[in-house]
Write a protein that holds these residues in place. Structure first.
Motif, PDB file in Angstrom:
ATOM      1  N   PHE A 132       0.829  -1.202   0.000  1.00  0.00           N
ATOM      2  CA  PHE A 132       0.000   0.000   0.000  1.00  0.00           C
ATOM      3  C   PHE A 132       0.872   1.263   0.000  1.00  0.00           C
ATOM      4  CE2 PHE A 132      -2.158   3.355   2.418  1.00  0.00           C
ATOM      5  CZ  PHE A 132      -3.277   3.525   1.636  1.00  0.00           C
ATOM      6  N   LEU A 133       1.900   1.247   0.836  1.00  0.00           N
ATOM      7  CA  LEU A 133       2.768   2.425   0.908  1.00  0.00           C
ATOM      8  C   LEU A 133       3.482   2.682  -0.414  1.00  0.00           C
ATOM      9  CD1 LEU A 133       4.322   2.003   4.486  1.00  0.00           C
ATOM     10  CD2 LEU A 133       2.525   3.596   3.742  1.00  0.00           C
ATOM     11  N   ILE A 134       3.935   1.603  -1.055  1.00  0.00           N
ATOM     12  CA  ILE A 134       4.613   1.782  -2.347  1.00  0.00           C
ATOM     13  C   ILE A 134       3.647   2.338  -3.383  1.00  0.00           C
ATOM     14  CG2 ILE A 134       5.729   0.554  -4.247  1.00  0.00           C
ATOM     15  CD1 ILE A 134       6.909  -1.353  -2.204  1.00  0.00           C
ATOM     16  N   THR A 135       2.426   1.812  -3.370  1.00  0.00           N
ATOM     17  CA  THR A 135       1.434   2.281  -4.342  1.00  0.00           C
ATOM     18  C   THR A 135       1.063   3.737  -4.112  1.00  0.00           C
ATOM     19  OG1 THR A 135       0.531   0.045  -4.503  1.00  0.00           O
ATOM     20  CG2 THR A 135      -0.852   1.837  -5.299  1.00  0.00           C
ATOM     21  N   VAL A 136       0.916   4.116  -2.846  1.00  0.00           N
ATOM     22  CA  VAL A 136       0.446   5.465  -2.531  1.00  0.00           C
ATOM     23  C   VAL A 136       1.569   6.491  -2.567  1.00  0.00           C
ATOM     24  CG1 VAL A 136      -0.597   6.878  -0.712  1.00  0.00           C
ATOM     25  CG2 VAL A 136      -1.499   4.597  -1.187  1.00  0.00           C
ATOM     26  N   LEU A 137       2.760   6.093  -2.157  1.00  0.00           N
ATOM     27  CA  LEU A 137       3.824   7.076  -1.978  1.00  0.00           C
ATOM     28  C   LEU A 137       4.823   7.147  -3.132  1.00  0.00           C
ATOM     29  CD1 LEU A 137       4.667   6.555   1.805  1.00  0.00           C
ATOM     30  CD2 LEU A 137       3.137   8.234   0.751  1.00  0.00           C
ATOM     31  N   TYR A 138       4.846   6.152  -3.978  1.00  0.00           N
ATOM     32  CA  TYR A 138       5.880   6.137  -5.020  1.00  0.00           C
ATOM     33  C   TYR A 138       5.781   7.386  -5.910  1.00  0.00           C
ATOM     34  CZ  TYR A 138       8.628   4.653  -9.083  1.00  0.00           C
ATOM     35  OH  TYR A 138       9.546   4.584 -10.102  1.00  0.00           O
ATOM     36  N   PHE A 139       4.671   7.537  -6.586  1.00  0.00           N
ATOM     37  CA  PHE A 139       4.532   8.682  -7.503  1.00  0.00           C
ATOM     38  C   PHE A 139       4.490  10.013  -6.755  1.00  0.00           C
ATOM     39  CE2 PHE A 139       2.972   5.313 -10.368  1.00  0.00           C
ATOM     40  CZ  PHE A 139       3.724   5.600 -11.504  1.00  0.00           C
ATOM     41  N   PRO A 140       3.654  10.169  -5.717  1.00  0.00           N
ATOM     42  CA  PRO A 140       3.629  11.468  -5.038  1.00  0.00           C
ATOM     43  C   PRO A 140       4.985  11.880  -4.470  1.00  0.00           C
ATOM     44  CG  PRO A 140       1.696  10.201  -4.442  1.00  0.00           C
ATOM     45  CD  PRO A 140       2.592   9.278  -5.193  1.00  0.00           C
ATOM     46  N   TYR A 141       5.745  10.917  -3.949  1.00  0.00           N
ATOM     47  CA  TYR A 141       7.038  11.285  -3.370  1.00  0.00           C
ATOM     48  C   TYR A 141       7.948  11.919  -4.430  1.00  0.00           C
ATOM     49  CZ  TYR A 141      11.718  10.874  -1.431  1.00  0.00           C
ATOM     50  OH  TYR A 141      12.995  11.153  -0.996  1.00  0.00           O
ATOM     51  N   PHE A 142       8.068  11.281  -5.566  1.00  0.00           N
ATOM     52  CA  PHE A 142       8.963  11.816  -6.602  1.00  0.00           C
ATOM     53  C   PHE A 142       8.404  13.093  -7.231  1.00  0.00           C
ATOM     54  CE2 PHE A 142      10.358   7.304  -6.609  1.00  0.00           C
ATOM     55  CZ  PHE A 142      11.719   7.517  -6.376  1.00  0.00           C
ATOM     56  N   TRP A 143       7.077  13.176  -7.383  1.00  0.00           N
ATOM     57  CA  TRP A 143       6.502  14.397  -7.940  1.00  0.00           C
ATOM     58  C   TRP A 143       6.725  15.582  -7.013  1.00  0.00           C
ATOM     59  CZ3 TRP A 143       1.246  11.653  -9.207  1.00  0.00           C
ATOM     60  CH2 TRP A 143       1.396  10.899 -10.386  1.00  0.00           C
ATOM     61  N   ALA A 144       6.648  15.328  -5.704  1.00  0.00           N
ATOM     62  CA  ALA A 144       6.841  16.414  -4.739  1.00  0.00           C
ATOM     63  C   ALA A 144       8.312  16.701  -4.464  1.00  0.00           C
ATOM     64  CB  ALA A 144       6.127  16.075  -3.428  1.00  0.00           C
ATOM     65  N   HIS A 145       9.218  15.854  -4.929  1.00  0.00           N
ATOM     66  CA  HIS A 145      10.657  16.061  -4.729  1.00  0.00           C
ATOM     67  C   HIS A 145      11.366  16.116  -6.092  1.00  0.00           C
ATOM     68  CE1 HIS A 145       9.440  14.610  -0.745  1.00  0.00           C
ATOM     69  NE2 HIS A 145      10.544  15.171  -0.271  1.00  0.00           N
ATOM     70  N   GLY A 178       0.178  18.075  -1.620  1.00  0.00           N
ATOM     71  CA  GLY A 178      -1.258  18.087  -1.876  1.00  0.00           C
ATOM     72  C   GLY A 178      -1.578  17.839  -3.347  1.00  0.00           C
ATOM     73  N   SER A 179      -0.903  18.574  -4.233  1.00  0.00           N
ATOM     74  CA  SER A 179      -1.134  18.385  -5.671  1.00  0.00           C
ATOM     75  C   SER A 179      -0.673  17.005  -6.131  1.00  0.00           C
ATOM     76  CB  SER A 179      -0.399  19.476  -6.464  1.00  0.00           C
ATOM     77  OG  SER A 179      -0.886  20.767  -6.144  1.00  0.00           O
ATOM     78  N   ALA A 180       0.415  16.498  -5.523  1.00  0.00           N
ATOM     79  CA  ALA A 180       0.920  15.176  -5.895  1.00  0.00           C
ATOM     80  C   ALA A 180      -0.090  14.088  -5.547  1.00  0.00           C
ATOM     81  CB  ALA A 180       2.254  14.918  -5.212  1.00  0.00           C
ATOM     82  N   LEU A 181      -0.704  14.169  -4.359  1.00  0.00           N
ATOM     83  CA  LEU A 181      -1.704  13.175  -3.974  1.00  0.00           C
ATOM     84  C   LEU A 181      -2.959  13.285  -4.838  1.00  0.00           C
ATOM     85  CD1 LEU A 181      -1.334  13.300  -0.083  1.00  0.00           C
ATOM     86  CD2 LEU A 181      -0.600  11.456  -1.628  1.00  0.00           C
ATOM     87  N   LEU A 182      -3.361  14.517  -5.159  1.00  0.00           N
ATOM     88  CA  LEU A 182      -4.507  14.691  -6.057  1.00  0.00           C
ATOM     89  C   LEU A 182      -4.221  14.110  -7.439  1.00  0.00           C
ATOM     90  CD1 LEU A 182      -5.762  18.320  -5.233  1.00  0.00           C
ATOM     91  CD2 LEU A 182      -6.931  16.147  -4.780  1.00  0.00           C
ATOM     92  N   ARG A 183      -2.994  14.257  -7.892  1.00  0.00           N
ATOM     93  CA  ARG A 183      -2.641  13.703  -9.201  1.00  0.00           C
ATOM     94  C   ARG A 183      -2.697  12.172  -9.179  1.00  0.00           C
ATOM     95  NH1 ARG A 183       1.699  13.012 -13.162  1.00  0.00           N
ATOM     96  NH2 ARG A 183       1.204  14.310 -14.980  1.00  0.00           N
ATOM     97  N   LEU A 184      -2.291  11.559  -8.080  1.00  0.00           N
ATOM     98  CA  LEU A 184      -2.381  10.109  -7.970  1.00  0.00           C
ATOM     99  C   LEU A 184      -3.844   9.658  -7.975  1.00  0.00           C
ATOM    100  CD1 LEU A 184      -0.996   7.375  -7.519  1.00  0.00           C
ATOM    101  CD2 LEU A 184      -1.180   7.803  -5.053  1.00  0.00           C
ATOM    102  N   ILE A 185      -4.702  10.378  -7.247  1.00  0.00           N
ATOM    103  CA  ILE A 185      -6.128  10.056  -7.268  1.00  0.00           C
ATOM    104  C   ILE A 185      -6.672  10.197  -8.693  1.00  0.00           C
ATOM    105  CG2 ILE A 185      -8.397  10.785  -6.433  1.00  0.00           C
ATOM    106  CD1 ILE A 185      -7.035  11.622  -3.815  1.00  0.00           C
ATOM    107  N   GLY A 186      -6.188  11.221  -9.391  1.00  0.00           N
ATOM    108  CA  GLY A 186      -6.582  11.381 -10.792  1.00  0.00           C
ATOM    109  C   GLY A 186      -6.132  10.215 -11.658  1.00  0.00           C
ATOM    110  N   PHE A 187      -4.987   9.625 -11.343  1.00  0.00           N
ATOM    111  CA  PHE A 187      -4.545   8.419 -12.039  1.00  0.00           C
ATOM    112  C   PHE A 187      -5.567   7.293 -11.876  1.00  0.00           C
ATOM    113  CE2 PHE A 187       0.254   8.135 -13.061  1.00  0.00           C
ATOM    114  CZ  PHE A 187       0.204   9.337 -13.742  1.00  0.00           C
TER     115      PHE A 187
END
Length: 214
Positions: A131-144, A170-179
């Motif tokens: 779950f953590l990999i799925t949720v944090l992978y993209f947002p982490y890199f987008w925000a960094h 915030g925008s990174a998590l919204l973008r993942l939800i948009g995915f």
């Protein structure tokens, strides 16, 4: 009776002397013409082009550069974005596999009376890690830095659409939800990048982001 004297001029007397002819006088000079206008200094004179012919271009003009969100900035390419997403998915799959192998080895090696409890704990850990990999992978890199490992290979970056600034959590998590939303609706949200003039998918519209060349 005296003979009459001739009335004509006396041949012995000189007649009237004609005035001496002067040398030929040159004609008066014609009215002076105004000089033709000359091109400014440094500008070459244009040669006359015969009628009915097309003058050659002064210089070669290349094809127009595709517009971007700002001068000197271009939108990310379609192919690079697709392949980068596939690479990121493969990276996630490799991490899942490694975590699964490690947890499976721990469960097999535990030959104790608590094997059942250990197996249950291993499954719980696997779910949490997945779950953590799925949720944090993209947002982490987008925000960094705005780049996942796959995006870095193709020199593309996620930025804010409003001003080109870096993307926050915030925008990174919204973008993942948009995915997730884009994938659930028959992947139409991903195909929307071919419709939007700024190459934004539904996830970009939801998060207020845009992908550019880095």
């Amino acid at each position: 009776m005296d003979p009459q004297q001739p009335t004509g001029p006396d041949p012995q007397q000189p007649g009237p002397v004609a005035p001496p002819q002067s040398a030929a006088t040159p004609p008066p000079p014609a009215a002076s013409q105004p000089p033709a206008p000359q091109p400014p200094a440094g500008v070459p004179a244009q040669s006359a082009t015969p009628p009915g012919t097309t003058p050659p271009p002064s210089s070669w003009q290349g094809p127009p550069i595709e517009d971007g969100p700002a001068p000197g900035v271009r939108f990310g390419g379609y192919g690079g974005r697709l392949v980068a997403y596939i690479i990121d998915g493969l990276i996630q799959g490799v991490v899942f596999s490694l975590v699964s192998i490690i947890l499976l080895a721990i469960g097999v090696g535990a030959a104790t009376s608590d094997a059942t409890a250990l197996a249950g704990a291993s499954i719980a850990v696997w779910i949490v890690v997945g779950f953590l990999i799925t949720v944090l992978y993209f947002p982490y890199f987008w925000a960094h830095g705005g780049q996942t490992p796959g995006m870095r290979l193709f020199h593309i970056r996620v930025v804010r659409d409003a001003d080109g600034g870096p993307v926050g959590w915030g925008s990174a998590l919204l973008r993942l939800i948009g995915f997730w939303i884009s994938a659930m609706v028959f992947y139409i949200g991903f195909l929307w990048v071919f419709v939007d003039r700024r190459r934004r998918g539904w996830f970009d519209l939801i998060a207020g982001t845009v992908v550019i060349e880095a």
